[in-house]
Structures are given as structure tokens and as C-alpha cells.
Design an enzyme around this catalytic site. Structure first.
Site, short mmCIF file in Angstrom:
data_model
loop_
_atom_site.label_atom_id
_atom_site.label_comp_id
_atom_site.label_asym_id
_atom_site.label_seq_id
_atom_site.Cartn_x
_atom_site.Cartn_y
_atom_site.Cartn_z
N LEU A 14 0.82 -1.21 0.00
CA LEU A 14 0.00 0.00 0.00
C LEU A 14 0.86 1.26 0.00
CD1 LEU A 14 -2.98 -0.96 2.34
CD2 LEU A 14 -2.73 -1.23 -0.15
N ASN A 116 -9.93 -4.23 9.55
CA ASN A 116 -11.17 -4.96 9.82
C ASN A 116 -10.95 -6.10 10.80
OD1 ASN A 116 -11.35 -7.79 8.07
ND2 ASN A 116 -9.94 -6.31 7.18
N HIS A 117 -9.70 -6.46 11.06
CA HIS A 117 -9.43 -7.55 12.00
C HIS A 117 -9.62 -7.13 13.45
CE1 HIS A 117 -8.44 -10.19 8.75
NE2 HIS A 117 -7.63 -9.27 8.26
N TYR A 140 -2.66 -9.62 15.61
CA TYR A 140 -2.59 -8.49 14.68
C TYR A 140 -3.78 -7.57 14.89
CZ TYR A 140 -3.18 -5.92 10.31
OH TYR A 140 -3.38 -4.93 9.39
#
Length: 265
Positions: A14, A116-117, A140
Site C-alpha cells: 500500500l 477490519n481484523h 494483529y
């Protein structure tokens, strides 16, 4: 001259997308990672290697910047011992450096690549808002929840503005059925980052990093506050096949929910 941005994790997937895209928008960039930037440096960019677990190096990195895009750290599920340094210490050092700017400079805004985790153990199809409790799917995700909570405290206690991007599946195109809900197109990622940078005020904000997918599971965030309007929709790629085992298919976090690193060193 454009704003001076620090981008950590610049050598990751990214980061390598954002660096030239933001440079093209007129931002000046101070790129950083523990490994060299693999591409030609964009115009107006410089590269500064730094270990996020080194508080002094992080303070030097942020000196005089207008905003920091914190995309650095471990980006996959790993044993706890591997997560602590880059993820927990890293985001703590970022915020500590942000709240103590150079004399004559304002505190930089912190834009944190969350995930989103943080909510990965909700079952698929459950529609969530950012007010719903954390249900992390591993160490994580737990480190990202810590970063969000740290941002809340840093704004309340020290006035550090921050935006937390709960990134879903940031990919050129979705590749499996889960992504019909979680996909974040790279074009929408750039829109999201620029909105977080250019909002007049953010306070402490949490925004779902997701495109305008018809099947999205996430709503009720601070997107309107920062002016983020996604434009892409994964539905045009449907149908897509499922992947993984039963746990992977059951939970929003996908394969992260099925991994167990709890006993690993």
C-alpha cells in the site's frame, strides 16, 4: 508548497501505491521503512530508514511534518512476540512524537492504518457500526484495536487529531466471495487518505476502509465527518468463489480467524 507527510511502511504494497499517488497530488513526502524503498522516489520525496521500535528514530522522522500516515508494522497475523515491537511500540512512538512537535510547529495529524481484523470474529452478514465492541481475530487485530484506543486517549488528553482507517481488503480487484463485502479499491483508498488529510477537523475518527459495495457489512462510521465518499463497488465482479475452511467462511476476518499463533514464540 504542499503539506509535508510522513509515510511509514512506505516499502509495503500500500505504501508503494500511495507514495507516487500522493506525490502527484502535490504533497511532499518523507518515506520510511526498515527496508529500502524499491521504486524510484517520487518527485518531492525523500527516504529515511527507521525502526518503529526505536522511539528516537521515530521522533526524528516526524520532526516538522504536517501529518503522518502510519502504514508501518506487521500486516499479517504473527505470534505475539513478533507483533509487540513494530505494532504496539511503533504506534505508541508515533503518537508520542506527534504530541511533542518541534517549537513553532503544530501537532501533526495521525492517520492510522487500522484493520477490519479489530472486528474479525463477528459472523459474516452481521452489519456493524464503529460503536460495536471489538472482537479481534488475533494478535494483529488486537494491535490495531490498541492503536485505535491509543488515538482516543491521545486526542482526549493531548489534542492529537487522528483518523483510524479500518481497512478491509485493499486490492486492485476482489478475488473471492468475502471481498464482495470487504473490498477497498485502490482509487477509494486514495480518496480515503486524502479526505483524512484535508478534513478541516477530525477529532478522533474511525472510518471503515471499504468501497461502496452493495454487500458491505459495515456502516455507521465517521466518513461524513472527514468527507470520504467511496465510488467503487465490488458487485461488478460477482459472482466470486469462496475460499478456505469452515472458520474462514464463517467469520468476517476470513483466514485470520482460523489461524492460531497463541503458543508460538
Amino acid at each position: 508548497m504542499g503539506k509535508l507527510l510522513v509515510l511509514t511502511g512506505a516499502s509495503g504494497t500500500l505504501g508503494r501505491f500511495l507514495a507516487p499517488a500522493l506525490a502527484a497530488q502535490g504533497y511532499r513526502l518523507r518515506l520510511s521503512d526498515i527496508v529500502a524503498f524499491p521504486d524510484p522516489l517520487p518527485e518531492g520525496a525523500s527516504f529515511h530508514p527507521a525502526d518503529l521500535a526505536d522511539a528516537g528514530a521515530v521522533a526524528d522522522l516526524l520532526a516538522g511534518c504536517d501529518a503522518v500516515l502510519h502504514f508501518g508494522g506487521i500486516s499479517v497475523e504473527k505470534p505475539w512476540a513478533q507483533i509487540v515491537g513494530p505494532n504496539l511500540l511503533g504506534v505508541t512512538h508515533i503518537f508520542e512524537a506527534a504530541r511533542t512537535p518541534l517549537p513553532g510547529h503544530r501537532m501533526p495529524r495521525v492517520i492510522f492504518a487500522s484493520s477490519n481484523h479489530t472486528i474479525g470474529f463477528y459472523e459474516r452478514g452481521t452489519v456493524l457500526s464503529t460503536d460495536d465492541p471489538y472482537r479481534t481475530d488475533g494478535y494483529y487485530g488486537l494491535s490495531k484495536a490498541y492503536g485505535e484506543l491509543l488515538g482516543r486517549m491521545m486526542f482526549d488528553k493531548h489534542g492529537v487529531e487522528n483518523v483510524h482507517l479500518r481497512i478491509g481488503s485493499a486490492l486492485p480487484a476482489p478475488t473471492e466471495a468475502r471481498h464482495l463485502a470487504t473490498w477497498l479499491s485502490l482509487a477509494d483508498l486514495l480518496r480515503l487518505v486524502i479526505a483524512a488529510l484535508e478534513a478541516a477537523q477530525t477529532g478522533h475518527a474511525i472510518v471503515w476502509g471499504v468501497s461502496a459495495n452493495q454487500g458491505r457489512w459495515w456502516q455507521g462510521d465517521d466518513a461524513a465527518r472527514i468527507g470520504y465518499v467511496p465510488q467503487d463497488d465490488a458487485a461488478r465482479f460477482a459472482p466470486l468463489s469462496e475460499r478456505g475452511d469452515a472458520l474462514t467462511r464463517q467469520y468476517q476476518g476470513g483466514s485470520f480467524a482460523a489461524q492460531d499463533n497463541s503458543r508460538a514464540g
